[in-house]
Design a protein around this motif. Sequence first.
Motif, PDB file in Angstrom:
ATOM      1  N   THR A  27       9.761  -5.691   0.878  1.00 52.03           N
ATOM      2  CA  THR A  27       9.835  -4.229   0.832  1.00 52.03           C
ATOM      3  C   THR A  27       8.672  -3.688   0.013  1.00 52.03           C
ATOM      4  O   THR A  27       7.887  -4.439  -0.557  1.00 52.03           O
ATOM      5  CB  THR A  27      11.156  -3.748   0.184  1.00 52.03           C
ATOM      6  N   ASN A  28       8.600  -2.372  -0.044  1.00 56.41           N
ATOM      7  CA  ASN A  28       7.579  -1.710  -0.857  1.00 56.41           C
ATOM      8  C   ASN A  28       8.120  -1.353  -2.247  1.00 56.41           C
ATOM      9  O   ASN A  28       7.541  -0.517  -2.937  1.00 56.41           O
ATOM     10  CB  ASN A  28       7.089  -0.437  -0.153  1.00 56.41           C
ATOM     11  N   ALA A  29       9.216  -2.003  -2.640  1.00 50.50           N
ATOM     12  CA  ALA A  29       9.846  -1.679  -3.924  1.00 50.50           C
ATOM     13  C   ALA A  29       8.894  -1.907  -5.089  1.00 50.50           C
ATOM     14  O   ALA A  29       8.900  -1.150  -6.061  1.00 50.50           O
ATOM     15  CB  ALA A  29      11.116  -2.503  -4.108  1.00 50.50           C
ATOM     16  N   SER A  30       8.068  -2.941  -5.000  1.00 48.70           N
ATOM     17  CA  SER A  30       7.130  -3.218  -6.096  1.00 48.70           C
ATOM     18  C   SER A  30       6.126  -2.089  -6.242  1.00 48.70           C
ATOM     19  O   SER A  30       5.745  -1.714  -7.358  1.00 48.70           O
ATOM     20  CB  SER A  30       6.393  -4.537  -5.846  1.00 48.70           C
ATOM     21  N   ALA A  31       5.688  -1.507  -5.098  1.00 53.11           N
ATOM     22  CA  ALA A  31       4.747  -0.380  -5.144  1.00 53.11           C
ATOM     23  C   ALA A  31       5.411   0.851  -5.743  1.00 53.11           C
ATOM     24  O   ALA A  31       4.806   1.570  -6.549  1.00 53.11           O
ATOM     25  CB  ALA A  31       4.223  -0.071  -3.740  1.00 53.11           C
ATOM     26  N   GLU A  32       6.669   1.111  -5.357  1.00 52.20           N
ATOM     27  CA  GLU A  32       7.392   2.256  -5.894  1.00 52.20           C
ATOM     28  C   GLU A  32       7.609   2.092  -7.403  1.00 52.20           C
ATOM     29  O   GLU A  32       7.488   3.047  -8.173  1.00 52.20           O
ATOM     30  CB  GLU A  32       8.741   2.415  -5.186  1.00 52.20           C
ATOM     31  N   SER A  33       7.932   0.863  -7.813  1.00 47.35           N
ATOM     32  CA  SER A  33       8.127   0.590  -9.235  1.00 47.35           C
ATOM     33  C   SER A  33       6.820   0.781 -10.000  1.00 47.35           C
ATOM     34  O   SER A  33       6.816   1.331 -11.108  1.00 47.35           O
ATOM     35  CB  SER A  33       8.637  -0.844  -9.419  1.00 47.35           C
ATOM     36  N   PHE A  34       5.718   0.361  -9.391  1.00 45.34           N
ATOM     37  CA  PHE A  34       4.428   0.511 -10.054  1.00 45.34           C
ATOM     38  C   PHE A  34       4.041   1.985 -10.154  1.00 45.34           C
ATOM     39  O   PHE A  34       3.468   2.425 -11.154  1.00 45.34           O
ATOM     40  CB  PHE A  34       3.347  -0.276  -9.306  1.00 45.34           C
ATOM     41  N   ASN A  35       4.366   2.762  -9.127  1.00 46.70           N
ATOM     42  CA  ASN A  35       4.122   4.215  -9.175  1.00 46.70           C
ATOM     43  C   ASN A  35       4.863   4.846 -10.345  1.00 46.70           C
ATOM     44  O   ASN A  35       4.341   5.751 -11.012  1.00 46.70           O
ATOM     45  CB  ASN A  35       4.554   4.870  -7.864  1.00 46.70           C
ATOM     46  N   ILE A  49       0.850  -1.183   0.000  1.00 44.33           N
ATOM     47  CA  ILE A  49       0.000   0.000   0.000  1.00 44.33           C
ATOM     48  C   ILE A  49       0.888   1.236   0.000  1.00 44.33           C
ATOM     49  O   ILE A  49       1.901   1.298   0.701  1.00 44.33           O
ATOM     50  CB  ILE A  49      -0.979   0.011   1.204  1.00 44.33           C
ATOM     51  N   ASP A  50       0.524   2.194  -0.841  1.00 40.66           N
ATOM     52  CA  ASP A  50       1.341   3.403  -0.990  1.00 40.66           C
ATOM     53  C   ASP A  50       0.454   4.504  -1.543  1.00 40.66           C
ATOM     54  O   ASP A  50      -0.719   4.273  -1.869  1.00 40.66           O
ATOM     55  CB  ASP A  50       2.505   3.124  -1.942  1.00 40.66           C
ATOM     56  N   GLU A  51       1.004   5.698  -1.643  1.00 42.15           N
ATOM     57  CA  GLU A  51       0.270   6.800  -2.267  1.00 42.15           C
ATOM     58  C   GLU A  51       0.975   7.199  -3.554  1.00 42.15           C
ATOM     59  O   GLU A  51       2.191   7.040  -3.685  1.00 42.15           O
ATOM     60  CB  GLU A  51       0.177   7.998  -1.321  1.00 42.15           C
ATOM     61  N   THR A  52       0.195   7.700  -4.501  1.00 43.47           N
ATOM     62  CA  THR A  52       0.770   8.133  -5.772  1.00 43.47           C
ATOM     63  C   THR A  52       0.007   9.344  -6.285  1.00 43.47           C
ATOM     64  O   THR A  52      -1.153   9.550  -5.930  1.00 43.47           O
ATOM     65  CB  THR A  52       0.718   6.999  -6.827  1.00 43.47           C
TER      66      THR A  52
END
Length: 317
Positions: free
Chosen positions: A281-289, A48-51
Motif C-alpha cells: 500500500t501507500n501507507a508508508s508514503a502517507e505516514s511520511f507525509n 509516489i505521492d503528493e504533499t
Amino acid sequence: MASFYGVSGRNLQYQYKDFLSDFKAWNQKSHSKKWLLFPENIGKRLSIDETSLSNGELYTILTNKSGKGRKGTIVAMVAGTKAETVIAIIEKIPLKQRNLVQEITLDMAGNMGLIAKKCFSNATRVTDRFHVQKLAIEALQEIRIKYRWEAIDQENDAFEKAKKSKTNFESKTLSNGDTLKQLLARSRYFLYKNKSKWTESQTERAALVFELYPDIQKGYNLAQELRGIFENTTHKVIAFAKLAKWHEKVNQSEFKSFGTISRTIINHYQTILNYFDNRSTNASAESFNAKIKAFRSRFRGVRNVEFFLFRLTNIYA
C-alpha cells in the motif's frame, strides 16, 4: 534552545543557518525550490505521492519503502504535480538504477500513473487500496448528506408552516434523543467504521438510521464488502471474482456515486489487483507525509524554503 540560553531565537537561527550548518555549501541549494534528487536512496520498492509543504504548494515526493521514514527515505522531491516536469527530474537518475525498481505504489491519479510508467518501466504498479476504500466511503457519505439536506428542508417547511399558523414548533425527537437532522449529522462517524468497532450509542444510532433510510444501510454494506475483499482475500484470482460480484451488486443498487466508483475500479483493474501479490500500500508514503507536516510545524516562521528543505533532507535523505 534560544530561550534556555537567554538569546534571540531569530539570531540563533541565522547563526546556525549561515555559520554552524553546511547550508551554504549544500550541493542542491541552487535548485532546491524546484527539485531535490537522491539517486543513492533508490530501492526495489518505492511509493509516489503528493504533499503540501507551505501555503498549499504541492510537491511530488518519491520515497523508498525500506527507508521506513528515516534516513535514506527520500529519493526525489519535485515542485508541482505535472507529469512531464516530474519525469524530467526523475530521469536524471541513471536508467540502470531505475530498472532495479520492482514495485511502486501510487494513488489513482493519472499523472502519478504516467510518472511511474515512464520512469520505472520494469516496476509493477500497485494502486493503493486505501484510496479505493476512501472513494467507497465518500460515496456512502454522499447518500447520507442527501438525506440530511432533505431532513433540513422538511424541518424548515414545518417551522414556516407553524409560524404561519401561529403555533409552536418543536422538532420531533427519536428514541435516542436525536432529531432527524441530528441523527443524520451524527451518523457520519460510525459509517466510517466496521460495526464491530461501534460504541453502544453508535449501534443504537445505526439501527435507527438503517430502519429509516434503507439506502444508507445498503451503501454501508457495499462499502464494507469492498473493504472486506481487500482485508480478507489473499489470492488475486479470487479477488477478481469477488470484485466482479461486487460490481454486480453496485449495478443492482442503482446508486450513481457507487456506479462511478465501480467504473473507476474497472479502469484501474490491473493495478488494483496487483495489491494482492504482496499486499503493498501507500501507507508508508502517507505516514511520511505526516512526518513532513509535523516537521514543517516546528519550522513555522522560517521563511527560507531552501533552509527548510536542507534541514528536512538532512534527516530523511
